[in-house]
Design a protein around this motif. Structure first.
Motif, PDB file in Angstrom:
ATOM      1  N   ALA A 241       0.792  -1.285   0.055  1.00 30.97           N
ATOM      2  CA  ALA A 241       0.146  -0.007   0.245  1.00 30.97           C
ATOM      3  C   ALA A 241       0.975   1.088  -0.002  1.00 30.97           C
ATOM      4  O   ALA A 241       1.908   1.198   0.609  1.00 30.97           O
ATOM      5  CB  ALA A 241      -0.937   0.046   1.103  1.00 30.97           C
ATOM      6  N   GLU A 242       0.209   2.298  -0.688  1.00 32.61           N
ATOM      7  CA  GLU A 242       1.143   3.466  -0.503  1.00 32.61           C
ATOM      8  C   GLU A 242       0.882   4.179   0.920  1.00 32.61           C
ATOM      9  O   GLU A 242       0.216   3.917   1.463  1.00 32.61           O
ATOM     10  CB  GLU A 242       0.488   4.514  -1.565  1.00 32.61           C
ATOM     11  N   ALA A 243       2.105   4.988   1.113  1.00 35.32           N
ATOM     12  CA  ALA A 243       2.314   5.260   2.592  1.00 35.32           C
ATOM     13  C   ALA A 243       1.159   6.744   2.625  1.00 35.32           C
ATOM     14  O   ALA A 243       1.357   6.998   3.927  1.00 35.32           O
ATOM     15  CB  ALA A 243       3.752   5.516   2.759  1.00 35.32           C
ATOM     16  N   VAL A 244       0.470   7.161   1.767  1.00 34.47           N
ATOM     17  CA  VAL A 244      -0.064   8.180   1.656  1.00 34.47           C
ATOM     18  C   VAL A 244      -1.351   7.718   0.861  1.00 34.47           C
ATOM     19  O   VAL A 244      -1.417   7.690  -0.138  1.00 34.47           O
ATOM     20  CB  VAL A 244       0.540   9.605   1.013  1.00 34.47           C
ATOM     21  N   GLY A 245      -2.786   8.431   1.702  1.00 34.73           N
ATOM     22  CA  GLY A 245      -3.864   8.187   0.530  1.00 34.73           C
ATOM     23  C   GLY A 245      -4.386   6.649   0.615  1.00 34.73           C
ATOM     24  O   GLY A 245      -3.975   5.875   1.353  1.00 34.73           O
ATOM     25  N   LEU A 246      -5.250   6.498  -0.499  1.00 31.37           N
ATOM     26  CA  LEU A 246      -6.087   5.415  -0.672  1.00 31.37           C
ATOM     27  C   LEU A 246      -5.297   4.626  -2.011  1.00 31.37           C
ATOM     28  O   LEU A 246      -4.940   5.174  -2.897  1.00 31.37           O
ATOM     29  CB  LEU A 246      -7.460   5.478  -1.027  1.00 31.37           C
ATOM     30  N   THR A 247      -5.063   3.430  -1.519  1.00 27.90           N
ATOM     31  CA  THR A 247      -4.598   2.448  -2.501  1.00 27.90           C
ATOM     32  C   THR A 247      -5.636   1.458  -2.847  1.00 27.90           C
ATOM     33  O   THR A 247      -6.307   0.742  -2.200  1.00 27.90           O
ATOM     34  CB  THR A 247      -3.268   1.536  -1.940  1.00 27.90           C
ATOM     35  N   ARG A 248      -5.821   1.506  -4.285  1.00 27.04           N
ATOM     36  CA  ARG A 248      -6.778   0.620  -4.866  1.00 27.04           C
ATOM     37  C   ARG A 248      -6.379  -0.816  -5.306  1.00 27.04           C
ATOM     38  O   ARG A 248      -5.337  -0.643  -6.151  1.00 27.04           O
ATOM     39  CB  ARG A 248      -7.764   1.229  -5.969  1.00 27.04           C
ATOM     40  N   LEU A 249      -6.736  -1.741  -4.685  1.00 29.37           N
ATOM     41  CA  LEU A 249      -5.833  -3.075  -4.976  1.00 29.37           C
ATOM     42  C   LEU A 249      -6.577  -3.857  -5.995  1.00 29.37           C
ATOM     43  O   LEU A 249      -5.903  -4.749  -6.459  1.00 29.37           O
ATOM     44  CB  LEU A 249      -5.561  -3.831  -3.744  1.00 29.37           C
ATOM     45  N   GLY A 250      -7.766  -3.815  -6.348  1.00 31.27           N
ATOM     46  CA  GLY A 250      -8.597  -4.608  -7.358  1.00 31.27           C
ATOM     47  C   GLY A 250      -8.664  -5.960  -6.319  1.00 31.27           C
ATOM     48  O   GLY A 250      -8.709  -6.130  -5.283  1.00 31.27           O
ATOM     49  N   GLU A 251      -9.119  -6.822  -7.286  1.00 32.08           N
ATOM     50  CA  GLU A 251      -9.245  -8.251  -6.795  1.00 32.08           C
ATOM     51  C   GLU A 251      -7.690  -8.650  -6.461  1.00 32.08           C
ATOM     52  O   GLU A 251      -6.735  -9.000  -7.047  1.00 32.08           O
ATOM     53  CB  GLU A 251      -9.951  -9.206  -7.738  1.00 32.08           C
ATOM     54  N   ILE A 252      -7.704  -9.410  -5.226  1.00 30.62           N
ATOM     55  CA  ILE A 252      -6.661 -10.133  -4.651  1.00 30.62           C
ATOM     56  C   ILE A 252      -6.535 -11.475  -4.683  1.00 30.62           C
ATOM     57  O   ILE A 252      -7.647 -12.158  -4.313  1.00 30.62           O
ATOM     58  CB  ILE A 252      -6.488  -9.798  -2.996  1.00 30.62           C
ATOM     59  N   LYS A 253      -5.530 -12.186  -5.058  1.00 22.73           N
ATOM     60  CA  LYS A 253      -5.391 -13.644  -5.174  1.00 22.73           C
ATOM     61  C   LYS A 253      -4.849 -14.159  -4.027  1.00 22.73           C
ATOM     62  O   LYS A 253      -3.678 -13.817  -3.514  1.00 22.73           O
ATOM     63  CB  LYS A 253      -4.428 -13.851  -6.301  1.00 22.73           C
ATOM     64  N   MET A 254      -5.826 -14.832  -3.336  1.00 20.57           N
ATOM     65  CA  MET A 254      -5.208 -15.606  -2.106  1.00 20.57           C
ATOM     66  C   MET A 254      -4.735 -16.868  -2.342  1.00 20.57           C
ATOM     67  O   MET A 254      -5.105 -17.877  -3.162  1.00 20.57           O
ATOM     68  CB  MET A 254      -6.535 -15.827  -1.277  1.00 20.57           C
ATOM     69  N   LYS A 255      -3.815 -17.483  -1.726  1.00 14.38           N
ATOM     70  CA  LYS A 255      -3.034 -18.453  -1.959  1.00 14.38           C
ATOM     71  C   LYS A 255      -3.107 -19.479  -0.597  1.00 14.38           C
ATOM     72  O   LYS A 255      -2.924 -19.062   0.443  1.00 14.38           O
ATOM     73  CB  LYS A 255      -1.565 -18.548  -2.017  1.00 14.38           C
ATOM     74  N   LYS A 256      -3.752 -20.693  -0.799  1.00 18.01           N
ATOM     75  CA  LYS A 256      -3.919 -21.742   0.252  1.00 18.01           C
ATOM     76  C   LYS A 256      -2.413 -22.032   0.939  1.00 18.01           C
ATOM     77  O   LYS A 256      -1.670 -22.330   0.058  1.00 18.01           O
ATOM     78  CB  LYS A 256      -4.625 -22.789  -0.191  1.00 18.01           C
ATOM     79  N   GLU A 257      -2.586 -22.217   2.345  1.00 19.15           N
ATOM     80  CA  GLU A 257      -1.474 -22.514   2.798  1.00 19.15           C
ATOM     81  C   GLU A 257      -1.204 -24.158   2.582  1.00 19.15           C
ATOM     82  O   GLU A 257      -1.871 -24.853   2.765  1.00 19.15           O
ATOM     83  CB  GLU A 257      -1.438 -22.099   4.462  1.00 19.15           C
ATOM     84  N   GLY A 258       0.251 -24.278   3.111  1.00 22.93           N
ATOM     85  CA  GLY A 258       0.718 -25.707   3.093  1.00 22.93           C
ATOM     86  C   GLY A 258       0.464 -26.295   1.445  1.00 22.93           C
ATOM     87  O   GLY A 258       0.680 -27.416   1.183  1.00 22.93           O
TER      88      GLY A 258
END
Length: 258
Positions: A241-258
């Protein structure tokens, strides 16, 4: 006149980790605004509502709305402690800190909540083995004791046996759990603090980044670890994330653990 405790909500600011004051939230029961009593340290007390299942909504212009189902039962077997529900509220974009601190907006499809890892503190299990079903944990704290209630991730022997738990109280190095442990855990397993962030029906979330997250010197950006949990199965993602203001990330790809 004797009043019967229907339920209590212990409400806290999930960004600043402090108890809410009475004027900061309104309680609706089955769609109707309901009078509550307030006790120190964020306890919103509701009395004398009919037994049965009720939809409770917590509303505040500073925070995102929370809704939960609560069953009111006046059986003497149910203790006052069992009638307490712990909620850490997400700041809304109208929160005073939303314009002063960096923030992120992202989407994790299908998630009701995501959890932001707080990489601070040194909390570890201090007993030979913590058994599944336990409602208390003896912990060693190598730094400042955490403010409670808060959500934590208990690291399992295997990633698949890690679990999320709410520590709701503290007494003589023994921490109370809002729900029983799901898995067995061993001595020195790490207990890592998290911030719970509510997602909308479309999986989108908004998160104000507290001041204890600092930009990395190399990139100048704030690195965050996000965890989602579905039926005990956890997934992770790392974002910047940017240190100032709003960061738009869109869809985040999640990864299963293990």
């Amino acid at each position: 006149m004797v009043k019967r405790l229907s339920f209590a909500l212990r409400l806290s600011d999930g960004c600043l980790n402090r108890a809410l004051l009475s004027p900061e939230a309104s309680i609706y029961i089955d769609g109707l605004l309901f009078h509550h009593e307030y006790k120190n340290n964020g306890y919103f007390i509701v009395t004398d509502i009919p037994e049965g299942l009720h939809t409770v909504t917590v509303s505040s212009f500073k925070f995102q709305t929370e809704t939960l189902e609560i069953t009111v039962d006046y059986s003497p077997e149910i203790s006052a402690q069992q009638r307490v529900h712990y909620l850490m509220l997400n700041p809304s974009e109208k929160h005073p800190q939303a314009v002063r601190m960096p923030s992120v907006r992202g989407c994790v499809p299908g998630a009701e909540y995501v959890y932001i890892l707080r990489e601070r503190g040194e909390l570890k299990i201090a007993e030979d083995e913590a058994r599944a079903g336990n409602t208390e944990l003896r912990l060693f704290c190598g730094g400042v004791k955490p403010q409670l209630p808060s959500v934590f991730r208990i690291e399992g022997r295997k990633p698949a046996n890690s679990e999320l738990a709410t520590l709701s109280g503290y007494r003589e190095n023994i921490y109370q759990l809002a729900e029983p442990l799901r898995y067995d855990h061993q001595r020195s397993s790490s207990v890592v603090p998290l911030i719970r962030v509510r997602c909308g029906s479309d999986g989108e979330f908004f998160f104000v980044i507290p001041g204890d997250f600092h930009p990395k010197k190399e990139s100048g950006k704030i690195e965050l670890t996000i965890i989602s949990d579905s039926g005990g199965t956890q997934k992770k993602a790392r974002i910047e994330a940017e240190a100032v203001g709003l960061t738009r990330l869109g869809e985040i790809k999640m990864k299963k653990e293990g």
